[in-house]
Design an enzyme around this catalytic site. Structure first.
Site, short mmCIF file in Angstrom:
data_model
loop_
_atom_site.label_atom_id
_atom_site.label_comp_id
_atom_site.label_asym_id
_atom_site.label_seq_id
_atom_site.Cartn_x
_atom_site.Cartn_y
_atom_site.Cartn_z
N GLU A 177 0.85 -1.19 0.00
CA GLU A 177 0.00 0.00 0.00
C GLU A 177 0.89 1.24 0.00
O GLU A 177 2.07 1.17 0.37
CB GLU A 177 -0.87 0.02 1.26
CG GLU A 177 -1.80 -1.16 1.41
CD GLU A 177 -2.75 -1.30 0.24
OE1 GLU A 177 -3.50 -0.36 -0.04
OE2 GLU A 177 -2.73 -2.35 -0.43
N LYS A 192 -9.86 -7.09 4.55
CA LYS A 192 -10.23 -8.18 3.64
C LYS A 192 -11.03 -9.27 4.38
O LYS A 192 -11.94 -9.87 3.82
CB LYS A 192 -8.98 -8.77 3.01
CG LYS A 192 -8.32 -7.79 2.03
CD LYS A 192 -6.91 -8.24 1.67
CE LYS A 192 -6.28 -7.33 0.63
NZ LYS A 192 -4.86 -7.61 0.42
N1 HSE Z 1 -1.07 -4.29 -0.38
C1 HSE Z 1 -1.96 -5.36 -0.72
C2 HSE Z 1 -1.27 -6.68 -0.47
C3 HSE Z 1 -2.37 -5.21 -2.15
O1 HSE Z 1 -0.05 -6.66 -0.32
O2 HSE Z 1 -1.93 -7.70 -0.40
C4 HSE Z 1 -3.46 -6.16 -2.59
O3 HSE Z 1 -4.64 -5.95 -1.86
#
Ligand code: HSE
Length: 393
Positions: A177, A192
């Site tokens: 991110e 998630k």
């Molecule tokens: N930063 C997130 C990850 C990107 O590394 O899973 C995908 O959602």
């Protein structure tokens, strides 16, 4: 089908790239607008800095939101739905906060709101979960939900490189991110997992302070060596169980024996599992982060709309209650302070630099670790497998 892409970062430019080089059914798609930041010089003819131009364009069928963050992403999604445009987003943070509102506004405006790419990158996880739910109650979800943290742990394990060096590699590869603390402190997994739990149990839960979340920021090369000697591999996991009228939810580093699929999930890959009544265990594996896999999942959602494929309807009517202490685990703890008294009720056992704590309710464990971190900000913990060859509860 005409598409507007809001944001032209890693995922937005990936969507553009796939559509421009379109093969197969993606040839039916056309990018009409790309929203860029105010004062940014447009370097493609499709680029505009006016959201109103996009919202008021009657020819735009689908808006793809890949700006990330909460605002203005939330407002743009609501506005696009109110303008009767279908919306697809890869933005897990905004969905986890506003899934109920987006679902309601989409239904009121006869528009679709799809978000396959938000969980598990290119893995068809949401689709798989929704498919399982057509037949079964799903009462357990667990997964490696974050590509960056998996890449870091895997590289540290296989190459012995230090944490900061592999984090930088993950950033360069476009996995992390903008602010990678969401990846390493477990918040991205929390978002998630919330989205997955919302779907699985048909309820709406936000990632709040109350939820047990522990990340990998404090893991050291010595921890890695120790876990290796124990024959175990560490993964950052999101887990949820549902029993009776209760469910739990946790994000925590978890140790797996070397013969498990989790231990063999490498690089930026994710591995997400569900347990359904008749289907049993189903595991979904693929690249959970990265430009093209994530963009591929966005395109799949657009094609579902193009072909009129309906996704599962959500009502958020379930009355299950969050119960942080629904399950119990064994844990390994490393701290500079003596924690044996704090964990006195759970048969603490000192093993070298580590304390093993037995059969402790998960919520209580996380609360105690918050207290430990107040006095030792370098402390680390991981949950242990319950039996040889088996994953943690
Ligand atoms: N930063 C997130 C990850 C990107 O590394 O899973 C995908 O959602």
């Amino acid at each position: 089908m005409n598409i507007a892409i809001l944001g032209f970062g890693t995922v937005g430019s990936g969507v553009y790239k796939i559509i421009k080089n379109a093969k197969r059914q993606a040839q039916n798609l056309h990018v009409k607008h790309i929203l860029i930041r105010k004062n940014k010089k447009p370097d493609l003819p499709e680029m505009t800095d006016s959201i109103d131009e996009i919202l008021n364009d009657q020819d735009v069928d689908v808006v793809v939101e890949v700006i990330g963050g909460i605002e203005p992403a939330h407002q743009y999604i609501v506005d696009a739905l109110k303008h009767h445009k279908h919306v697809i987003t890869a933005n897990k943070a905004v969905i986890a906060q506003y899934m109920d509102e987006f679902t309601r506004v989409a239904a009121q405006n006869d528009a679709k709101f799809y978000f396959e790419s938000s969980v598990g990158g290119g893995i068809p996880w949401i689709q798989g979960l929704e498919r399982a739910l057509r037949v079964d109650d799903v009462n357990k979800i667990q997964g490696i939900f974050n590509g960056t943290s998996n890449f870091i742990l895997d590289q540290m394990h296989r190459t012995g490189k230090p944490f900061n060096e592999v984090l930088m590699e993950a950033q360069q590869l476009g996995y992390a991110e903008a602010d990678p603390s969401a990846d390493i402190d477990g918040l991205d997994v929390a978002n998630k997992l919330c989205i997955s739990v919302d779907i699985a149990y048909d309820l709406f839960i936000k990632p709040t302070e109350e939820l047990p979340i522990f990340g990998i920021r404090n893991i050291t090369e010595d921890d890695m060596t120790h876990f290796d000697k124990l024959g175990m591999t560490i993964k950052l996991m999101g887990k949820s169980h549902q029993r009776g009228h209760e469910f739990d939810y946790m994000v925590e580093p978890t140790l797996y024996y070397g013969d498990t699929l989790e231990a063999h999930t490498r690089d930026n890959y994710n591995l997400i599992s569900l347990i359904g009544e008749t289907i049993g265990t189903l595991k979904f594996m693929g690249q959970g982060a990265g430009q093209l896999p994530t963009a591929n999942a966005v395109i799949q959602d657009i094609l579902d709309i193009f072909q009129g494929k309906e996704h599962l309807k959500r009502e958020f009517k379930s009355t299950f209650k969050f119960q942080p202490n629904l399950t119990r685990n064994n844990y390994i703890v490393r701290s500079e302070i003596d924690c044996s008294q704090l964990f006195g009720d759970y048969a603490p056992e000192l093993r070298g630099d580590y304390l093993v704590v037995h059969d402790i309710p998960v919520g209580e464990m996380h609360q105690k670790m918050r207290r430990v971190l107040q006095r030792d900000e370098t402390a680390f913990m991981a949950s242990l497998p319950t039996k040889k060859g088996g994953a943690a509860k």
